[in-house]
Design an enzyme around this catalytic site. Structure first.
Site, mmCIF file in Angstrom:
data_model
loop_
_atom_site.group_PDB
_atom_site.id
_atom_site.type_symbol
_atom_site.label_atom_id
_atom_site.label_comp_id
_atom_site.label_asym_id
_atom_site.label_seq_id
_atom_site.Cartn_x
_atom_site.Cartn_y
_atom_site.Cartn_z
ATOM 1 C CE1 TYR A 265 -24.990 16.716 39.830
ATOM 2 C CE2 TYR A 265 -23.816 16.173 37.818
ATOM 3 C CZ TYR A 265 -24.846 16.828 38.453
ATOM 4 O OH TYR A 265 -25.729 17.589 37.734
ATOM 5 C CG ASP A 530 10.254 5.331 29.678
ATOM 6 O OD1 ASP A 530 9.899 4.412 28.911
ATOM 7 O OD2 ASP A 530 11.422 5.738 29.745
ATOM 8 N NE ARG A 625 -23.982 27.799 34.799
ATOM 9 C CZ ARG A 625 -23.634 27.260 35.968
ATOM 10 N NH1 ARG A 625 -24.541 26.631 36.702
ATOM 11 N NH2 ARG A 625 -22.394 27.324 36.395
#
Length: 936
Positions: A265, A530, A625
């Site tokens: 979003y 690192d 979906r």
């Protein structure tokens, strides 16, 4: 349904054929430039240019050609599959969009219509000006207006499609086709939009989408009132929030209350907010809200740290990781487009910085290579703007960030160095482990459960169908019940967060636990220079299942043959290899491209399970979906994990991640490691980086605990860095629940305080350093203090304490059980008091907590109204700095005055208290007021 509309529907085909004939005759045209007759037209044409690219676009540019070819192909597919004569038993536009109950099909239909309109109006498209396509596009608009989306229609299923999805696509289509539509058609279409999106409401991204829907419609119909309402509707989007949806001061972005969604979003809110603000800039309705300056800061604090070389980190993308069309680079490119758009109206200094970011990200993609590059995702308009940035020699690409940032509000942390980045996704009592709604993100179980995401020059590591093919039971960094998913839920612990030092180093932790199983663990990550040190302790379970802690699950090259070296010995590169590796000191895994090797150092030489496998999956398995494809993909992975066995008790692990090191460098590091693990227990986890002289400690309990010369009295995350001349310290309350203070002692002597954040009170410099941090309502913020080792000793001057009275009716009062408010007694303090009704002995208490301005000794007094029915044996607990004590009072005597309970040491802040209980009381117990009076 009205008779007029009913007749219109029965005669739709006949009416349409007649209108189509006239339309075809009218549309023997070649598009000509439109001209604005008023300010509304100017805005509409500006929006149109944003859609089609504008007059400055070079249609011979190869990337522009590719973009136009792509949008043309999409339009051609939609047009080819369009039912061009809907009616009767085939009264639909697309055969796969015939549902009358699935509202998402409305949004899909309008987006297909928009794609057809876009191709017909984009110069350079082979469909540009195609009169047949234009006629069919208008036919489709009319059909939708007649049958599916009109001003008197009743909505169904998902409000989002009706109020946002459809209006956005329909508005854009009308802007594209404006000069080809009749005033009646425009009025009808816009009346439907106004029916479902009449005002700007909702929160977060949904609010910006609604504003765009309302605003573009208002531009089309020339409604100045609603354009102004659109502008004003954005005002509530800009302020940072302290709870719920929105942006937070720490850079977090929350949507749906419990989920970090900067790359979901948050990507949409940036793109759409930028587009709308750019549209209105320079007009009568330009956005002038002072809080819009927050937008410019979001780019630095919320987006830039999470956008790694063009990819948005998956840990802040929520359920969108399951969308085949929105992988990390796709979303990263959307955010980049939003930043480009903001650079068109931002203050000059900010605009220059944004363009430098864009140049850096695009340059990384161009030089390193990726299957999904910016120009392949960008609109024609954005390609032109980006090309101008890349061609501008005065713009220097921004360097890679060197920073650590804790996003406390969304339980995320990021660590960045040149050549690599690390994201840590966590969850707590404040946030949930993953979001899975609307048939999406079916296997997101562990995507935010202490998950570590290592980014480097392998730009496609988390793209290229990572999520449908990775073993979702074994995501790096997590401690899990083997091969078992979990429900979406909150954690049971609030200790999740950490602290940063100098904005460069970080300590992160998560107390793991959920209600759905018995697995618990303490997990910490220490990010130094690192290297990343990962510790796990207190790993326990009674779930009668194997518990695993996952070290790595890395996508390999197309053959799966990346070299793997364990303790200096090469392992098999054959897919299907699996082995239990004993006495492991070092592991080195070759990356897929230069600059993507990763090393691992194991201080305790444990047994590590490892396997190399080909995995096949499809997007439909994680996102069911209707539009999700089920095409299978096969990718190769190397997975490594600790096997803690069945029902472990206080199991642990230690390992160090060494990004971008060669096998020889990893071996060299292990022979003389830069880190020392100071403690790895249920009480604390602590590591020292010896070359940097940096110590990080996570204190897990509210108890006095000393590790590495650092003592804390409460749950805390602490870091120190010592040099010959000074000591920097950072402290936070990761629980975000401490309403008082944390006392810290460092086993060093200092000569003075160089700097201290507000809320830090230094009480001693020698022989040890002592200070108090008032963390109440700090929301996980890191407090910094720096001490001097040089010069003359300057003892700290404690801030003067002031008298504080806590009244029963004021703030700082916590009641347990039922208390009755009364005001009849004439010897009360102020207006009222509370009593226990002489019931529920042993179950009721009132705690009165002061906020003290300075540390020191205080006389503590209590005021009560006396009466013969009062108890004579009331226990009162006084909590002070370093302990607590209990006194007994008799409320039948000495009413209407301040009665001394004793003198006690208190730290500044809200760590102290007076607690009145009715345990064993032989009469009524009243609570009126207490006073804390500093002793001179």
């Amino acid at each position: 349904m009205s008779l007029t509309r009913s007749l219109a529907r029965r005669n739709y085909v006949q009416v349409f054929l007649a209108s189509l004939l006239s339309l075809v005759l009218l549309l023997s045209w070649l598009p000509t430039p439109a001209h604005a007759s008023d300010e509304y037209d100017t805005l509409r044409l500006k929006w149109r240019d944003m859609l089609i690219g504008g007059s400055s676009v070079s249609t011979s540019d190869p990337d522009v050609v590719t973009a136009i070819t792509t949008l043309t192909a999409e339009a051609q597919t939609n047009w080819t599959n369009l039912n061009k004569t809907p009616g009767g038993t085939t009264n639909y536009l697309w055969v796969d969009l015939r549902s009358s109950s699935d509202s998402s099909q409305l949004t899909t239909a309008y987006n297909r219509i928009k794609s057809m309109a876009l191709a017909s109006q984009t110069p350079g498209s082979t469909l540009y000006g195609n009169t047949d396509l234009i006629a069919d596009t208008i036919m489709a608009l009319d059909w939708m207006d007649t049958w599916k989306y009109y001003a008197t229609k009743t909505s169904y299923q998902n409000w989002w499609d009706w109020q946002i999805g459809v209006p956005l696509a329909l508005n854009d289509t009308v802007v594209l086709m404006y000069d080809l539509l009749s005033s009646t058609q425009i009025a009808n279409y816009m009346a439907a939009v106004d029916r479902f999106a009449p005002t700007v409401d909702k929160t977060g991204a949904n609010r910006v989408w609604k504003a765009t829907a309302v605003g573009i419609r208002a531009v089309i119909v020339k409604d100045s009132v609603k354009i102004a309402a659109t502008r004003d509707g954005l005002t509530s989007v800009f302020p940072n929030v302290a709870s719920g949806d929105g942006f937070y001061n720490d850079g977090s972005f929350i949507q749906h209350n419990y989920f970090g969604y900067t790359g979901g979003y948050g990507a949409s809110i940036l793109m759409d907010l930028a587009n709308l603000m750019y549209l209105l800039s320079g007009s009568t309705w330009a956005v002038t809200a002072p809080e819009q300056s927050n937008l410019y800061q979001w780019i630095y604090n919320a987006y830039q740290p999470l956008l790694y070389k063009g990819a948005m980190m998956d840990m802040v993308r929520g359920r969108e990781i399951s969308r085949y069309y929105a992988q990390d680079r796709n979303t990263g490119h959307l955010i980049m487009q939003g930043i480009i758009r903001v650079s068109q109206f931002a203050p000059a200094t900010d605009a220059a910085a944004y363009k430098a970011m864009i140049k850096s990200w695009i340059s990384s993609e161009n030089s390193l290579g990726t299957g999904i590059n910016f120009y392949g995702d960008a609109s024609v308009n954005m390609i032109a703007l980006a090309k101008a940035i890349m061609a501008n020699a005065s713009i220097t690409a921004a360097p890679e960030l060197v920073k650590y940032q804790q996003f406390a509000a969304m339980d995320r942390a990021v660590f960045l160095r040149p050549g690599f980045g690390l994201g840590i996704g966590m969850f707590s009592t404040r946030t949930q482990n993953y979001e899975s709604i609307n048939s999406e993100n079916a296997k997101g179980w562990y995507s935010g459960a202490g998950t570590t995401y290592v980014y480097n020059n392998d730009l496609d590591q988390y793209s290229d169908s990572y999520w449908p093919t990775v073993d979702s039971y074994r995501l790096p960094g997590t401690t899990v019940i083997s091969q078992t998913g979990t429900t979406a839920q909150f954690g049971t612990n609030n200790w999740v967060g950490g602290t940063d030092l100098l904005g460069t180093y970080g300590t992160t932790g998560m107390a793991q636990g959920v209600a759905s199983n018995a697995l618990t663990a303490k997990k910490s990550w220490f990010t130094f220079d690192d290297e990343i040190v990962a510790l796990g302790a207190g790993i326990s379970s009674t779930d009668n299942a194997t518990i695993e802690s996952i070290v790595e699950n890395r996508k390999l090259n197309s053959a799966g043959t990346n070299a793997l070296t364990v303790n200096g010995t090469a392992q098999s590169t054959a897919l299907g290899w699996a082995q239990s590796l004993t006495n492991v000191n070092t592991i080195h895994m070759a990356g897929n491209v230069a600059g993507s090797d990763i090393g691992y150092y194991f201080p305790t030489s444990p047994t590590i399970q490892a396997k190399r496998e080909a995995r096949t999956g499809n997007w439909k398995q994680i996102n069911s979906r209707a539009s999700t494809p089920s095409t299978p993909y096969t990718r190769n992975y190397l997975t490594m994990w600790f096997d803690h066995g069945v029902n472990p008790t206080n199991a642990s692990y230690q390992y160090v991640i060494l990004p971008n090191k060669t096998s020889a460098q990893v071996t060299s590091y292990a022979s003389n490691p830069n880190i020392s693990v100071l403690e790895n227990s249920n009480d604390a986890q602590a590591v020292k980086e010896n070359t940097l002289n940096v110590v990080g400690v996570n204190f897990w309990n509210d108890a006095v605990k000393t590790v590495g010369g650092i003592t804390s009295t409460k749950k805390a995350s602490v870091m120190t860095k010592e040099t010959a001349s000074d000591l920097s310290v950072s402290v936070s309350d990761p629980t975000q629940a401490n309403t008082g203070s944390i006392q810290i002692e460092i086993n060093k002597a200092a000569t003075g305080t160089i700097s201290a954040d507000a809320g830090v009170t230094v009480t001693q410099l020698s022989p040890t350093i002592k200070f108090t941090v008032n963390v109440g309502a700090s929301k996980g913020k890191s407090f910094k203090v720096k001490f001097d080792f040089t010069g003359t000793v300057t003892p700290p001057t404690p801030p003067a304490g002031t008298t504080v009275i806590v009244d029963n009716a004021g703030s700082g009062v916590t009641k347990v059980g039922s208390w009755t408010t009364a005001s009849t007694a004439t010897d009360k303090y102020l207006t009222n008091y509370v009593h226990d009704s002489n019931t529920g002995q042993g179950t009721k208490s009132v705690t009165l907590t002061p906020t003290l301005t300075g540390a020191g000794n205080y006389n503590v007094y209590m005021w009560w109204p006396a009466h013969a029915n009062r108890a004579t044996n009331i226990p009162v607990d006084i909590g002070y700095d370093g302990g607590s004590t209990t006194v007994t009072i008799n409320q039948q005597l000495n009413g209407g005055q301040w009665n001394l309970l004793g003198t006690f040491p208190f730290a500044a802040g809200s760590g102290g208290y007076v607690k009145v209980r009715n345990d064993g009381a032989n009469g009524y117990v009243t609570v009126d007021a207490v006073k804390f009076d500093p002793v001179p």
